[in-house]
Design a protein around this motif. Sequence first.
Motif, mmCIF file in Angstrom:
data_model
loop_
_atom_site.group_PDB
_atom_site.id
_atom_site.type_symbol
_atom_site.label_atom_id
_atom_site.label_comp_id
_atom_site.label_asym_id
_atom_site.label_seq_id
_atom_site.Cartn_x
_atom_site.Cartn_y
_atom_site.Cartn_z
ATOM 1 N N TRP A 74 0.785 -1.264 0.020
ATOM 2 C CA TRP A 74 0.008 -0.113 -0.047
ATOM 3 C C TRP A 74 0.967 1.154 0.104
ATOM 4 N N LEU A 75 1.984 1.349 0.842
ATOM 5 C CA LEU A 75 2.866 2.386 0.829
ATOM 6 C C LEU A 75 3.577 2.587 -0.503
ATOM 7 N N SER A 76 4.154 1.613 -0.969
ATOM 8 C CA SER A 76 4.639 1.656 -2.520
ATOM 9 C C SER A 76 3.672 2.280 -3.354
ATOM 10 N N ALA A 77 2.572 1.880 -3.353
ATOM 11 C CA ALA A 77 1.523 2.337 -4.370
ATOM 12 C C ALA A 77 1.132 3.960 -4.092
ATOM 13 N N ARG A 78 1.110 4.175 -2.879
ATOM 14 C CA ARG A 78 0.813 5.566 -2.355
ATOM 15 C C ARG A 78 1.795 6.520 -2.698
ATOM 16 N N THR A 79 3.173 6.192 -2.641
ATOM 17 C CA THR A 79 4.153 7.018 -3.065
ATOM 18 C C THR A 79 4.771 6.827 -4.501
ATOM 19 N N THR A 80 4.030 6.259 -5.187
ATOM 20 C CA THR A 80 4.441 6.099 -6.427
ATOM 21 C C THR A 80 3.508 6.925 -7.672
ATOM 22 N N THR A 81 4.084 7.397 -8.684
ATOM 23 C CA THR A 81 3.211 8.226 -9.618
ATOM 24 C C THR A 81 3.762 7.885 -10.916
ATOM 25 N N TYR A 82 3.258 7.282 -11.828
ATOM 26 C CA TYR A 82 3.613 7.037 -13.276
ATOM 27 C C TYR A 82 3.100 8.088 -14.157
ATOM 28 N N THR A 83 4.084 8.706 -15.079
ATOM 29 C CA THR A 83 3.356 9.720 -15.989
ATOM 30 C C THR A 83 3.884 9.241 -17.217
ATOM 31 N N ILE A 84 3.008 9.454 -18.249
ATOM 32 C CA ILE A 84 3.431 9.383 -19.708
ATOM 33 C C ILE A 84 3.173 10.672 -20.667
ATOM 34 N N THR A 85 4.240 11.165 -20.927
ATOM 35 C CA THR A 85 3.928 12.550 -21.800
ATOM 36 C C THR A 85 4.365 12.021 -23.293
ATOM 37 N N ASN A 86 4.011 12.837 -24.072
ATOM 38 C CA ASN A 86 4.287 12.928 -25.512
ATOM 39 C C ASN A 86 5.975 12.677 -25.907
ATOM 40 N N ARG A 87 6.679 12.821 -24.771
ATOM 41 C CA ARG A 87 8.308 12.592 -25.114
ATOM 42 C C ARG A 87 8.924 11.684 -24.244
ATOM 43 N N ARG A 88 8.107 11.186 -23.046
ATOM 44 C CA ARG A 88 8.961 10.391 -22.078
ATOM 45 C C ARG A 88 8.273 9.808 -21.285
ATOM 46 N N VAL A 89 8.858 8.903 -20.365
ATOM 47 C CA VAL A 89 7.952 8.196 -19.190
ATOM 48 C C VAL A 89 8.712 8.768 -17.797
ATOM 49 N N VAL A 90 8.072 9.175 -17.018
ATOM 50 C CA VAL A 90 8.374 9.570 -15.742
ATOM 51 C C VAL A 90 8.144 8.742 -14.693
ATOM 52 N N MET A 91 8.942 8.210 -13.739
ATOM 53 C CA MET A 91 8.546 7.470 -12.743
ATOM 54 C C MET A 91 8.769 7.881 -11.343
ATOM 55 N N ARG A 92 8.161 8.440 -10.348
ATOM 56 C CA ARG A 92 8.412 8.822 -8.914
ATOM 57 C C ARG A 92 8.301 7.670 -8.110
ATOM 58 N N ILE A 93 9.273 7.205 -7.438
ATOM 59 C CA ILE A 93 9.008 6.106 -6.761
ATOM 60 C C ILE A 93 9.775 5.994 -5.491
ATOM 61 N N GLY A 94 9.686 4.976 -4.498
ATOM 62 C CA GLY A 94 10.504 5.259 -3.367
ATOM 63 C C GLY A 94 9.444 5.671 -2.207
ATOM 64 N N ILE A 95 9.842 4.878 -1.093
ATOM 65 C CA ILE A 95 8.856 5.226 0.186
ATOM 66 C C ILE A 95 9.832 5.921 0.851
ATOM 67 N N ALA A 96 10.822 5.505 1.583
ATOM 68 C CA ALA A 96 11.913 6.358 2.555
ATOM 69 C C ALA A 96 12.561 7.171 1.797
ATOM 70 N N LEU A 97 12.988 6.987 0.615
ATOM 71 C CA LEU A 97 13.843 7.982 -0.334
ATOM 72 C C LEU A 97 13.258 7.977 -1.613
ATOM 73 N N PRO A 98 12.169 9.009 -1.707
ATOM 74 C CA PRO A 98 11.658 9.139 -3.039
ATOM 75 C C PRO A 98 12.578 9.557 -4.100
ATOM 76 N N MET A 99 12.597 9.071 -5.158
ATOM 77 C CA MET A 99 13.360 9.401 -6.403
ATOM 78 C C MET A 99 12.453 9.415 -7.712
ATOM 79 N N THR A 100 12.896 10.459 -8.625
ATOM 80 C CA THR A 100 12.311 10.516 -9.909
ATOM 81 C C THR A 100 13.327 10.052 -10.882
ATOM 82 N N LEU A 101 12.440 9.217 -11.558
ATOM 83 C CA LEU A 101 13.245 8.390 -12.727
ATOM 84 C C LEU A 101 12.850 9.052 -14.387
ATOM 85 N N ASN A 102 13.468 9.562 -14.929
ATOM 86 C CA ASN A 102 13.141 10.389 -16.081
ATOM 87 C C ASN A 102 13.566 9.292 -17.383
ATOM 88 N N LEU A 103 12.821 9.076 -18.210
ATOM 89 C CA LEU A 103 13.107 8.045 -19.449
ATOM 90 C C LEU A 103 12.541 8.873 -20.534
#
Length: 228
Positions: free
Chosen positions: A101-130
Amino acid sequence: MNRSIRRPVPHLPANAFDAPPGLPAPLPAGEHILWQGRPCGFGIAFRALHLRLVGLWFVGLALWAALPAALAGQVREATSLALPTLGIGTGAVLLLGLLGWLSARTTTYTITNRRVVMRIGIALPMTLNLPFALVEGAGCHLYGDGSADLPLRLRPGNRVAYLHLWPHARPWHVNRPEPMLRTVAQGGEVAAILARALAAHRAAPEETAGPVILRPRVAPGPRLATAS
C-alpha cells in the motif's frame, strides 16, 4: 481608522515546486501529459512481494508443526503448536500488505508525448526520467483483473540499478534491468497510449537525449514574498 492595503505579490519565476504532481519540474513547451496514475497496492503486495506465497508458507509450517499431535487425536496440543506460527505469519502478511500500500501511495507514473517519468520510493523518493529516445521497446503483460505490467527496454548503454527500481522493475531481469509500470489499472488502455506515443516519437525527426536521470525528490520549502 487604520486601513490595511493588500497589494498583489509579485509573480515568482517557475521552479521545480511549481511542477505538476509526480514530475520533478514544469513541462517544457510542446510537452504535455498523456496519462498519469499509480500502481495497485494489492497488485504490488501479491505480485512483487509475493504475499500469497508467504501466507501459504506459514500455513504449511503451522500444519507441519501441528500434524503429529492432530494425528494422535490431541486437538488442543495441535492448536497450541499451530497458533504461534500462524500469528507470526499473520503479522508477516499484514506487513507485506502495508508495504504494498505504501509503495502504491508513494508512486506516480507519468506518460507524456516525449518520455516516461516514474516517481518511486517510500523512505527515499526518487524521480526516474526516461526520454523516448532511450527506450528501445515496451511490453505489456495483462492480468485477469484488467491491470497490466508495462516493462520498458532501454537502449544499450543506458542502465539503472535493479535495486533502485525494485519493485518497479521487470522480474528476473537483473543483468539488464527494465523499468516497469507495475499493475496499472486499465492496463490495455495505458499500453495503447504508450504505444501511440512511442510510435509518434519514432515517426518524428530524431532527437538527441541525455542519459537516464535518477533524482531525489526534495520537499518544497516556504515561498517568500516581498513585503510592500
